[in-house]
Design an enzyme around this catalytic site. Structure first.
Site, PDB file in Angstrom:
ATOM      1  N   GLU A 163     -43.182 -75.635  60.396  1.00 19.81           N
ATOM      2  CA  GLU A 163     -43.053 -75.555  61.545  1.00 19.81           C
ATOM      3  C   GLU A 163     -42.521 -75.012  62.607  1.00 19.81           C
ATOM      4  O   GLU A 163     -41.794 -75.100  63.448  1.00 19.81           O
ATOM      5  CB  GLU A 163     -44.491 -76.519  62.901  1.00 19.81           C
ATOM      6  CG  GLU A 163     -45.736 -76.274  62.085  1.00 19.81           C
ATOM      7  CD  GLU A 163     -46.560 -74.817  62.407  1.00 19.81           C
ATOM      8  OE1 GLU A 163     -45.694 -73.941  63.143  1.00 19.81           O
ATOM      9  OE2 GLU A 163     -47.590 -74.803  62.219  1.00 19.81           O
ATOM     10  N   THR A 215     -50.616 -75.398  53.462  1.00 22.43           N
ATOM     11  CA  THR A 215     -51.098 -76.542  53.283  1.00 22.43           C
ATOM     12  C   THR A 215     -52.928 -76.637  53.520  1.00 22.43           C
ATOM     13  O   THR A 215     -53.491 -75.291  54.090  1.00 22.43           O
ATOM     14  CB  THR A 215     -51.749 -77.420  55.228  1.00 22.43           C
ATOM     15  OG1 THR A 215     -49.357 -77.506  55.027  1.00 22.43           O
ATOM     16  CG2 THR A 215     -51.997 -78.448  55.601  1.00 22.43           C
ATOM     17  N   GLY A 255     -51.049 -68.327  55.838  1.00 23.72           N
ATOM     18  CA  GLY A 255     -50.105 -68.305  54.962  1.00 23.72           C
ATOM     19  C   GLY A 255     -49.430 -67.228  55.510  1.00 23.72           C
ATOM     20  O   GLY A 255     -49.939 -66.036  55.573  1.00 23.72           O
TER      21      GLY A 255
HETATM   22  P1  TGC Z   1     -38.364 -62.601  68.167  1.00 24.40           P
HETATM   23  O1  TGC Z   1     -37.763 -61.482  67.675  1.00 24.40           O
HETATM   24  O2  TGC Z   1     -37.661 -63.691  67.624  1.00 24.40           O
HETATM   25  O3  TGC Z   1     -39.592 -62.539  67.985  1.00 24.40           O
HETATM   26  C1  TGC Z   1     -40.497 -61.770  67.577  1.00 24.40           C
HETATM   27  C2  TGC Z   1     -41.967 -61.516  69.289  1.00 24.40           C
HETATM   28  O4  TGC Z   1     -42.095 -62.512  69.156  1.00 24.40           O
HETATM   29  C3  TGC Z   1     -42.200 -63.820  69.874  1.00 24.40           C
HETATM   30  N1  TGC Z   1     -41.645 -64.967  69.497  1.00 24.40           N
HETATM   31  C4  TGC Z   1     -42.874 -65.635  70.119  1.00 24.40           C
HETATM   32  N2  TGC Z   1     -44.238 -66.228  70.498  1.00 24.40           N
HETATM   33  C5  TGC Z   1     -44.775 -66.544  70.941  1.00 24.40           C
HETATM   34  N3  TGC Z   1     -44.565 -67.977  70.410  1.00 24.40           N
HETATM   35  C6  TGC Z   1     -43.131 -68.304  69.513  1.00 24.40           C
HETATM   36  N4  TGC Z   1     -43.053 -69.076  69.325  1.00 24.40           N
HETATM   37  C7  TGC Z   1     -42.168 -67.172  69.636  1.00 24.40           C
HETATM   38  N5  TGC Z   1     -41.224 -66.882  69.166  1.00 24.40           N
HETATM   39  C8  TGC Z   1     -40.789 -65.265  69.085  1.00 24.40           C
HETATM   40  C9  TGC Z   1     -40.878 -62.987  70.589  1.00 24.40           C
HETATM   41  O5  TGC Z   1     -40.676 -63.161  72.404  1.00 24.40           O
HETATM   42  C10 TGC Z   1     -40.629 -61.234  70.364  1.00 24.40           C
HETATM   43  O6  TGC Z   1     -41.301 -60.548  71.374  1.00 24.40           O
HETATM   44  P2  TGC Z   1     -41.843 -59.279  71.253  1.00 24.40           P
HETATM   45  O7  TGC Z   1     -42.254 -58.620  72.490  1.00 24.40           O
HETATM   46  O8  TGC Z   1     -39.451 -59.599  71.741  1.00 24.40           O
HETATM   47  O9  TGC Z   1     -41.884 -58.464  70.202  1.00 24.40           O
HETATM   48  O10 TGC Z   1     -38.335 -62.839  66.221  1.00 24.40           O
HETATM   49  P3  TGC Z   1     -37.298 -63.216  64.521  1.00 24.40           P
HETATM   50  O11 TGC Z   1     -37.351 -62.322  63.584  1.00 24.40           O
HETATM   51  O12 TGC Z   1     -35.914 -63.117  65.539  1.00 24.40           O
HETATM   52  O13 TGC Z   1     -37.751 -65.001  65.227  1.00 24.40           O
HETATM   53  C11 TGC Z   1     -37.212 -65.951  65.434  1.00 24.40           C
HETATM   54  C12 TGC Z   1     -37.590 -67.550  64.266  1.00 24.40           C
HETATM   55  C13 TGC Z   1     -36.321 -67.644  63.584  1.00 24.40           C
HETATM   56  C14 TGC Z   1     -37.211 -67.782  65.667  1.00 24.40           C
HETATM   57  C15 TGC Z   1     -38.517 -67.039  64.127  1.00 24.40           C
HETATM   58  O14 TGC Z   1     -38.870 -66.132  62.536  1.00 24.40           O
HETATM   59  C16 TGC Z   1     -39.306 -68.888  63.850  1.00 24.40           C
HETATM   60  O15 TGC Z   1     -39.581 -69.379  64.584  1.00 24.40           O
HETATM   61  N6  TGC Z   1     -39.182 -69.399  62.503  1.00 24.40           N
HETATM   62  C17 TGC Z   1     -39.541 -70.411  61.813  1.00 24.40           C
HETATM   63  C18 TGC Z   1     -40.643 -69.875  60.538  1.00 24.40           C
HETATM   64  C19 TGC Z   1     -41.906 -70.734  60.534  1.00 24.40           C
HETATM   65  O16 TGC Z   1     -41.611 -71.671  61.791  1.00 24.40           O
HETATM   66  N7  TGC Z   1     -42.494 -71.081  60.199  1.00 24.40           N
HETATM   67  C20 TGC Z   1     -44.183 -71.892  60.045  1.00 24.40           C
HETATM   68  C21 TGC Z   1     -44.925 -71.549  58.891  1.00 24.40           C
HETATM   69  S1  TGC Z   1     -46.355 -72.110  59.353  1.00 24.40           S
HETATM   70  C22 TGC Z   1     -46.616 -74.112  59.117  1.00 24.40           C
HETATM   71  O17 TGC Z   1     -45.419 -74.541  58.842  1.00 24.40           O
HETATM   72  C23 TGC Z   1     -47.815 -74.487  58.954  1.00 24.40           C
HETATM   73  S2  TGC Z   1     -47.119 -76.608  58.702  1.00 24.40           S
HETATM   74  C24 TGC Z   1     -48.686 -76.391  58.873  1.00 24.40           C
HETATM   75  C25 TGC Z   1     -48.939 -78.315  58.797  1.00 24.40           C
HETATM   76  O18 TGC Z   1     -49.820 -79.015  58.041  1.00 24.40           O
HETATM   77  O19 TGC Z   1     -49.529 -78.366  59.849  1.00 24.40           O
HETATM   78  P1  FAD Z   2     -35.087 -72.195  54.401  1.00 30.08           P
HETATM   79  O1  FAD Z   2     -35.615 -71.069  55.540  1.00 30.08           O
HETATM   80  O2  FAD Z   2     -35.011 -71.881  53.442  1.00 30.08           O
HETATM   81  O3  FAD Z   2     -34.095 -73.222  55.245  1.00 30.08           O
HETATM   82  C1  FAD Z   2     -33.167 -73.873  54.211  1.00 30.08           C
HETATM   83  C2  FAD Z   2     -32.083 -74.855  54.955  1.00 30.08           C
HETATM   84  O4  FAD Z   2     -31.578 -73.364  55.629  1.00 30.08           O
HETATM   85  C3  FAD Z   2     -33.229 -75.567  56.185  1.00 30.08           C
HETATM   86  O5  FAD Z   2     -32.588 -76.918  57.075  1.00 30.08           O
HETATM   87  C4  FAD Z   2     -32.933 -74.764  57.767  1.00 30.08           C
HETATM   88  O6  FAD Z   2     -33.003 -75.378  58.928  1.00 30.08           O
HETATM   89  C5  FAD Z   2     -31.273 -73.573  57.196  1.00 30.08           C
HETATM   90  N1  FAD Z   2     -31.954 -72.478  58.046  1.00 30.08           N
HETATM   91  C6  FAD Z   2     -32.548 -71.518  57.591  1.00 30.08           C
HETATM   92  N2  FAD Z   2     -31.765 -70.735  58.246  1.00 30.08           N
HETATM   93  C7  FAD Z   2     -30.500 -70.380  59.301  1.00 30.08           C
HETATM   94  C8  FAD Z   2     -29.935 -70.250  60.461  1.00 30.08           C
HETATM   95  N3  FAD Z   2     -30.109 -69.147  60.290  1.00 30.08           N
HETATM   96  N4  FAD Z   2     -28.667 -70.949  60.239  1.00 30.08           N
HETATM   97  C9  FAD Z   2     -28.907 -72.624  60.344  1.00 30.08           C
HETATM   98  N5  FAD Z   2     -29.592 -73.117  59.685  1.00 30.08           N
HETATM   99  C10 FAD Z   2     -30.929 -72.274  58.794  1.00 30.08           C
HETATM  100  N6  FAD Z   2     -45.493 -72.805  56.326  1.00 30.08           N
HETATM  101  C11 FAD Z   2     -47.108 -71.931  55.971  1.00 30.08           C
HETATM  102  O7  FAD Z   2     -46.807 -70.416  56.410  1.00 30.08           O
HETATM  103  N7  FAD Z   2     -48.710 -72.262  56.054  1.00 30.08           N
HETATM  104  C12 FAD Z   2     -48.674 -73.414  55.699  1.00 30.08           C
HETATM  105  O8  FAD Z   2     -49.995 -74.241  56.159  1.00 30.08           O
HETATM  106  C13 FAD Z   2     -47.133 -74.648  55.575  1.00 30.08           C
HETATM  107  N8  FAD Z   2     -47.526 -75.791  55.290  1.00 30.08           N
HETATM  108  C14 FAD Z   2     -46.531 -76.668  54.819  1.00 30.08           C
HETATM  109  C15 FAD Z   2     -46.644 -77.601  54.358  1.00 30.08           C
HETATM  110  C16 FAD Z   2     -45.377 -78.829  53.834  1.00 30.08           C
HETATM  111  C17 FAD Z   2     -45.576 -80.134  53.288  1.00 30.08           C
HETATM  112  C18 FAD Z   2     -44.139 -77.794  54.275  1.00 30.08           C
HETATM  113  C19 FAD Z   2     -43.039 -78.817  53.155  1.00 30.08           C
HETATM  114  C20 FAD Z   2     -44.277 -76.443  54.301  1.00 30.08           C
HETATM  115  C21 FAD Z   2     -44.870 -76.352  54.964  1.00 30.08           C
HETATM  116  N9  FAD Z   2     -44.936 -75.001  55.148  1.00 30.08           N
HETATM  117  C22 FAD Z   2     -46.018 -73.712  55.669  1.00 30.08           C
HETATM  118  C23 FAD Z   2     -43.512 -73.864  55.143  1.00 30.08           C
HETATM  119  C24 FAD Z   2     -42.877 -74.145  56.044  1.00 30.08           C
HETATM  120  O9  FAD Z   2     -42.687 -73.616  57.370  1.00 30.08           O
HETATM  121  C25 FAD Z   2     -41.180 -73.444  55.717  1.00 30.08           C
HETATM  122  O10 FAD Z   2     -41.170 -75.004  54.477  1.00 30.08           O
HETATM  123  C26 FAD Z   2     -40.976 -73.664  56.965  1.00 30.08           C
HETATM  124  O11 FAD Z   2     -40.276 -72.541  58.076  1.00 30.08           O
HETATM  125  C27 FAD Z   2     -38.422 -73.602  55.811  1.00 30.08           C
HETATM  126  O12 FAD Z   2     -38.861 -72.503  55.666  1.00 30.08           O
HETATM  127  P2  FAD Z   2     -37.854 -72.667  54.247  1.00 30.08           P
HETATM  128  O13 FAD Z   2     -38.890 -74.525  53.081  1.00 30.08           O
HETATM  129  O14 FAD Z   2     -38.489 -71.023  53.013  1.00 30.08           O
HETATM  130  O15 FAD Z   2     -36.507 -73.403  54.161  1.00 30.08           O
END
Ligand code: TGC
Ligand code: FAD
Length: 393
Positions: A372, A168, A134
Site C-alpha cells: 500500500e 492478497t 491486481g
Molecule cells: P501521479 O501523477 O502522482 O497521480 C496520477 C493521478 O492520480 C492522483 N492521485 C491520487 N488520487 C487519489 N488517491 C491517491 N492516493 C492519489 N495519488 C495520486 C493524482 O492527483 C493524479 O491525478 P490527475 O487528476 O492529475 O491525473 O501518479 P504517479 O504515476 O506519479 O504515481 C505516484 C505514486 C508513486 C505516489 C503512486 O504510483 C503510488 O502511490 N505508488 C505506490 C503503489 C502502491 O501503493 N501499490 C499498492 C498496491 S495494492 C496493495 O499493496 C494491497 S496490500 C493489501 C492488503 O493486504 O491490505
Molecule cells: P519496489 O517498488 O521494487 O521497491 C523496492 C525498494 O525501492 C523499496 O524500499 C522502495 O521504497 C524503494 N523505492 C522504490 N521507488 C523509489 C523511489 N522513487 N525513491 C526511493 N526509493 C524507492 N499489490 C497488489 O496490487 N494487490 C495486493 O493485494 C497486494 N498485496 C500484497 C501483500 C503482501 C504480503 C505484500 C508484501 C505486497 C502486496 N502487494 C499487493 C504489493 C505491494 O503493494 C508492493 O510490494 C509495493 O507497492 C512495493 O512494490 P515492490 O515490492 O515491487 O518494491
C-alpha cells in the site's frame, strides 16, 4: 484474558455510542475467535477461512458502504475502529477485510454500473464472493503507472493479458479487480479496471511460497493469458491510474487504524510480561530501562490514536486528502513496527515464540510497511506536498 483497551487520553469520550458499540463487538469477537487460534494458523502458513462467514455476519466487509447494497453503512470512524480491532488480532485478518472492502467493494461502488453494484456488493458483504485486487506487477511495484498488463477491445468484450504479483486473497478469490492498459503502454491514463471472474479460461493463481511475514494470509501471483471477458466486465467509471490510486487511499486509511491495533496488542503483552517476569529478585517492570520502553510505546500509541480519530472525522466530513492518509499510514505503521520490536525484546527469549504475539506482529508489520505504498513512497508523497516538487518526474 479479555483486552481492556489502551486509552491513556480517554479517547473513548470522543467516540459516539454507536462507534464504541461497534468497536466493542469486534473486540470481543477478536478476543474469542481470532487470538486463540491465529498463532497456529500463522505457523502453518494458512488463512483461517472459516472466519469469513462470521466476519460477514458481523457486517465487517465494506462496512462504510451504504445499506442499500447490503453493507453496514457505518461512518468512517467506526470503520477505522473495526480495522484497529481486526489487526489487533493479526494483520492478515485485517488485510482480508481491507482487500474485500476497500480494494474490491469500493471500486465496484465508486466506478461500477448500477447492475454491477447490485450484483456484486450484497454477495461480497455476505462473504459469498471473495475478491482480490491486481495492481502490482513483477516489474512495477511502487510505480504502477508503468504496468504492462493490457486489455484489448474486441467486438464482444475485452481480451486481457499480463501478470500480477503479490496479490492478497489471489488464490481464494472468485473475482479479481484487474487494472490494465487499454491504450499505449506509455499512457497511464488509459488504465481501466476490470472485474474478472477467476474461473475464466486463461486466468490462473499461484501461491507465493516461502513468506516469513503475513503467513496467515494468502498471497499469490496471477497470470492472465488471453482472458476473454464480456463488455460488462469493465468498471465503466474508471479513468486512468487515478482510479486505482483512489482505491489505495481507502485501503491506506484502514491500515493507518489497523497498525494501531497491532501496536496495542503488543503494548498490552509487554505490560503484562513486565509486571510478572521476575529477574534479579523483582519484576522487570520495576527497572527504569523497561519503564522507559513502556513509556515510549504508550506515548507513540496515544499520538497515533489521536491522528486516526481526526483523520476519520475529516473523512466523514469529506475533507480528507490522500496526503493526510500518507502521513498516517507512514507514521502509524512505523510506530507499530517499533512497538512490536521493543515488545519482542522486552520479552526476552519468550518473545520469539508464536504463543506470544509480538514476533508475529513484528514480522507482519514488515509487509504492511511495504504494501500500500512503501514507507519511502509515502515519504516522497509528503515531500511533494511540502515542497511542491515531485521526486517521481
Ligand atoms: P501521479 O501523477 O502522482 O497521480 C496520477 C493521478 O492520480 C492522483 N492521485 C491520487 N488520487 C487519489 N488517491 C491517491 N492516493 C492519489 N495519488 C495520486 C493524482 O492527483 C493524479 O491525478 P490527475 O487528476 O492529475 O491525473 O501518479 P504517479 O504515476 O506519479 O504515481 C505516484 C505514486 C508513486 C505516489 C503512486 O504510483 C503510488 O502511490 N505508488 C505506490 C503503489 C502502491 O501503493 N501499490 C499498492 C498496491 S495494492 C496493495 O499493496 C494491497 S496490500 C493489501 C492488503 O493486504 O491490505
Ligand atoms: P519496489 O517498488 O521494487 O521497491 C523496492 C525498494 O525501492 C523499496 O524500499 C522502495 O521504497 C524503494 N523505492 C522504490 N521507488 C523509489 C523511489 N522513487 N525513491 C526511493 N526509493 C524507492 N499489490 C497488489 O496490487 N494487490 C495486493 O493485494 C497486494 N498485496 C500484497 C501483500 C503482501 C504480503 C505484500 C508484501 C505486497 C502486496 N502487494 C499487493 C504489493 C505491494 O503493494 C508492493 O510490494 C509495493 O507497492 C512495493 O512494490 P515492490 O515490492 O515491487 O518494491
Amino acid at each position: 484474558m479479555a483486552f481492556q483497551g489502551v486509552d491513556f487520553y480517554d479517547i473513548d469520550s470522543l467516540l459516539s455510542e454507536e462507534e464504541r458499540a461497534v468497536r466493542d463487538t469486534v473486540r470481543r469477537w477478536v478476543d474469542e475467535k481470532v487470538i486463540p487460534i491465529i498463532g497456529d494458523y500463522y505457523v502453518r502458513g494458512e488463512f483461517p477461512l472459516h472466519l469469513v462467514p462470521e466476519m460477514a455476519e458481523l457486517g465487517l466487509f465494506g462496512a462504510n458502504l451504504p445499506e442499500e447494497y447490503g453493507c453496514a453503512g457505518l461512518n468512517n470512524v467506526a470503520y477505522g475502529l473495526i480495522m484497529q480491532e481486526l489487526e489487533r488480532g493479526d494483520s492478515g485478518v485485517r488485510s482480508f477485510a481491507s482487500v474485500q472492502g476497500a480494494l474490491v467493494m469500493y471500486p465496484i461502488y465508486a466506478f461500477g454500473s448500477e447492475e454491477q453494484k447490485r450484483y456484486w456488493l450484497p454477495r461480497m458483504a455476505r462473504g459469498e464472493v471473495i475478491g482480490c485486487f491486481g495492481l502490482t506487477e513483477p516489474d512495477y511495484g511502487s510505480n504502477p503507472a508503468g504496468m504492462i498488463t493490457t486489455a484489448r477491445k474486441t467486438e464482444s468484450g475485452w481480451v486481457i493479458n499480463g501478470s500480477k504479483m503479490w496479490i492478497t486473497n489471489g488464490s481464494t478469490a472468485q473475482v479479481a479487480v484487474i487494472w490494465a492498459k487499454t491504450g499505449a503502454l506509455d499512457d497511464p491514463k488509459s488504465i481501466r479496471g476490470f472485474l474478472v471472474p477467476t474461473d475464466t479460461k486463461g486466468f490462473s493463481a499461484r501461491d507465493q511460497k516461502g513468506k516469513l511475514s503475513l503467513r496467515a494470509s494468502d498471497t499469490s501471483e496471477l497470470v492472465l493469458e488471453d482472458v476473454c471477458v464480456s463488455s460488462d466486465a469493465l468498471l465503466p467509471k474508471t479513468e486512468g491510474l487515478k482510479s486505482a490510486l483512489m482505491c489505495l487511499t481507502q485501503a491506506r486509511y484502514g491500515i493507518a487504524w489497523g497498525a494501531v491495533g497491532a501496536a496495542m496488542a503488543c503494548y498490552e503483552e509487554a505490560v503484562r510480561y513486565a509486571k510478572t517476569r521476575v529477574m534479579f529478585g523483582r519484576p522487570i517492570g520495576g527497572f527504569q530501562l523497561q519503564q522507559a520502553r513502556l513509556a515510549d510505546m504508550l506515548t507513540e500509541i496515544t499520538k497515533a490514536q489521536l491522528l486516526c480519530l481526526q483523520l476519520g472525522r475529516l473523512k466523514d466530513r469529506g475533507a480528507m486528502t490522500p496526503e493526510q492518509v500518507s502521513l498516517a499510514k507512514r507514521n502509524n505503521v512505523n510506530m507499530a513496527t517499533e512497538v512490536a520490536r521493543e515488545t519482542r525484546r522486552l520479552l526476552g527469549a519468550q518473545g520469539i515464540l508464536a504463543e506470544y504475539q509480538a514476533m508475529r506482529h513484528l514480522a507482519n508489520l514488515e509487509s504492511v510497511y511495504t504494501y500500500e505504498g512503501t514507507h519511502d513512497i509515502h515519504t516522497l508523497i509528503l515531500g511533494e506536498a511540502i515542497t511542491g516538487l515531485s521526486a517521481f518526474t
